[in-house]
Design an enzyme around this catalytic site. Structure first.
Site, short mmCIF file in Angstrom:
data_model
loop_
_atom_site.label_atom_id
_atom_site.label_comp_id
_atom_site.label_asym_id
_atom_site.label_seq_id
_atom_site.Cartn_x
_atom_site.Cartn_y
_atom_site.Cartn_z
N ASN A 132 1.38 3.36 -2.88
CA ASN A 132 1.96 3.76 -4.16
C ASN A 132 1.49 5.16 -4.58
OD1 ASN A 132 2.91 1.19 -4.15
ND2 ASN A 132 1.78 0.47 -5.94
N SER A 146 -7.20 -5.93 -6.03
CA SER A 146 -8.37 -6.50 -5.34
C SER A 146 -9.61 -6.45 -6.24
CB SER A 146 -8.64 -5.72 -4.05
OG SER A 146 -9.20 -4.47 -4.37
N ASN A 206 -10.59 -2.98 -6.74
CA ASN A 206 -9.72 -2.05 -7.47
C ASN A 206 -10.23 -1.68 -8.87
OD1 ASN A 206 -6.57 -3.22 -6.02
ND2 ASN A 206 -7.86 -1.50 -5.43
N TRP A 207 -11.25 -2.42 -9.38
CA TRP A 207 -11.83 -2.06 -10.68
C TRP A 207 -12.49 -0.69 -10.62
CZ3 TRP A 207 -10.21 -5.02 -14.46
CH2 TRP A 207 -9.95 -6.37 -14.23
N ARG A 213 -0.24 9.07 -10.18
CA ARG A 213 -0.33 7.88 -9.33
C ARG A 213 0.37 6.66 -9.93
NH1 ARG A 213 -3.78 7.19 -5.47
NH2 ARG A 213 -4.09 5.02 -6.04
N ARG A 218 -5.56 -1.86 8.46
CA ARG A 218 -6.73 -2.58 7.92
C ARG A 218 -6.26 -3.88 7.27
NH1 ARG A 218 -8.01 2.64 6.11
NH2 ARG A 218 -6.91 2.34 4.14
N ASP A 236 0.84 -1.21 0.00
CA ASP A 236 0.00 0.00 0.00
C ASP A 236 0.87 1.25 0.00
OD1 ASP A 236 -2.29 1.50 0.02
OD2 ASP A 236 -2.69 1.25 2.17
C1 FPP Z 1 -1.73 0.18 -3.38
O1 FPP Z 1 -1.33 1.52 -3.46
C2 FPP Z 1 -1.15 -0.62 -4.45
C3 FPP Z 1 -1.87 -1.25 -5.42
C4 FPP Z 1 -3.34 -1.20 -5.50
C5 FPP Z 1 -1.23 -2.00 -6.50
C6 FPP Z 1 0.03 -2.71 -6.19
C7 FPP Z 1 0.69 -3.02 -7.48
C8 FPP Z 1 2.01 -2.97 -7.76
C9 FPP Z 1 3.05 -2.71 -6.78
C10 FPP Z 1 2.49 -3.18 -9.14
C11 FPP Z 1 2.14 -4.48 -9.82
C12 FPP Z 1 2.35 -5.69 -9.00
C13 FPP Z 1 3.09 -6.79 -9.28
C14 FPP Z 1 3.00 -7.94 -8.34
C15 FPP Z 1 4.00 -6.93 -10.42
P1 FPP Z 1 -2.43 2.66 -3.60
O2 FPP Z 1 -2.52 3.02 -5.04
O3 FPP Z 1 -3.70 2.23 -2.98
O4 FPP Z 1 -1.73 3.79 -2.77
P2 FPP Z 1 -2.42 4.96 -1.91
O5 FPP Z 1 -3.17 4.28 -0.80
O6 FPP Z 1 -1.25 5.76 -1.43
O7 FPP Z 1 -3.32 5.71 -2.84
#
Ligand code: FPP
Length: 263
Positions: free
Chosen positions: A39, A82, A85-86, A50, A207, A37
């Site tokens: 990113n 998840s 996430n869609w 993002r 969470r 989490d």
């Molecule tokens: C959560 O950060 C991260 C994700 C929903 C995606 C994770 C995916 C990757 C690291 C890349 C692809 C994966 C692999 C296994 C090759 P967020 O976007 O919810 O961050 P935020 O909470 O700060 O907005």
């Protein structure tokens, strides 16, 4: 893996070396699951879109996979996408799928070289055909490997997994009287794998976000403020050191013998 072998991989005098020396290699968690989490926040902190956070997150995935395999972790499960996430903007979803495809294409040789077995957990049938193709190829090519099991949770939901298990159990004609926890677990996406001992979540959120709801019943949870793109081997080691200090009781009074990191 032994401490000596692991130390060959880390720089002498580094924080990794100090932390590795604190790890008891005989009591490693057998299964580590990670909620990646932060990113988006990583990117926002740098005034970047993002998706740049997701792109940077791939380096953290590479490091976590290699460090886990070198440590001798039996199973690593990463939560990549998840069922919820869609709801994200279409362009973000499509970048995530492209990154995943590219990761699999570029890393397949590394997975093979390190004897890593790859598996998707979730509902892959609902993913785009080109992504499915790449996933199936990686699963097939690594299926004979006997080292670390590497699961990527994709289009995954913990409740959806339990619903899918119940449906498959009924389809298999299992009589109600035979349904118990062990039998139901045989129909989960993770059938045959040990439950996570350690659940790590990055970015400070407290969470579980519908991740491995059944399997984390007795997992130790360790949350770090580090945002996923900054997560490296040293953070994994910090989590393992913290885990090894916990007193796991499984609802009893005394920790069961050999419970921590039991193989
Ligand atoms: C959560 O950060 C991260 C994700 C929903 C995606 C994770 C995916 C990757 C690291 C890349 C692809 C994966 C692999 C296994 C090759 P967020 O976007 O919810 O961050 P935020 O909470 O700060 O907005």
């Amino acid at each position: 893996m032994s401490l000596e072998q692991f130390l060959e991989w880390v720089s002498p005098g580094s924080p990794e070396e100090t932390l590795a020396r604190q790890v008891d290699f005989d009591r490693l968690p057998t299964h580590v699951a990670i909620i990646m989490d932060g990113n988006g926040r990583w990117a926002a902190n740098r005034r970047l879109p993002r998706v740049e956070g997701h792109r940077a997150g791939i380096d953290a995935v590479r490091d976590a996979v290699e460090a886990s395999a070198r440590l001798g972790i039996g199973v690593l499960t990463l939560y990549a996408f998840s069922v919820e996430n869609w709801k994200r903007p279409r362009s973000e979803v499509s970048t995530l799928m492209t990154l995943l495809k590219r990761y699999l294409r570029l890393e397949l040789d590394t997975l093979l070289r390190n004897d890593i077995r790859f598996k998707v957990i979730g509902r892959p049938d609902e993913l785009p055909p080109d992504v499915r193709e790449e996933l199936t190829r990686a699963e097939a090519r690594t299926s004979g490997n006997a080292g670390m099991q590497f699961n990527i949770a994709l289009n995954y939901g913990g409740r959806a997994e339990i619903v899918d298990a119940a449906r498959r159990l009924i389809e298999a004609g299992v009589p109600a009287a035979e349904v118990d926890e062990k039998r139901l677990a045989d129909f989960l996406y993770t059938a045959g794998q040990p439950d996570p001992d350690l659940l790590i979540r990055t970015s400070g959120e407290m969470r579980v976000s519908n991740f491995l709801l059944w399997q984390i019943a007795y997992a130790e949870i360790w949350v770090t403020d580090t945002l996923w793109p900054d997560f490296r081997c040293r953070h994994l080691l910090e989590g393992i050191v913290a885990y090894q200090k916990r007193d796991r009781r499984y609802g009893g009074i005394e920790p069961p013998r050999q419970a921590i990191g039991a193989k």
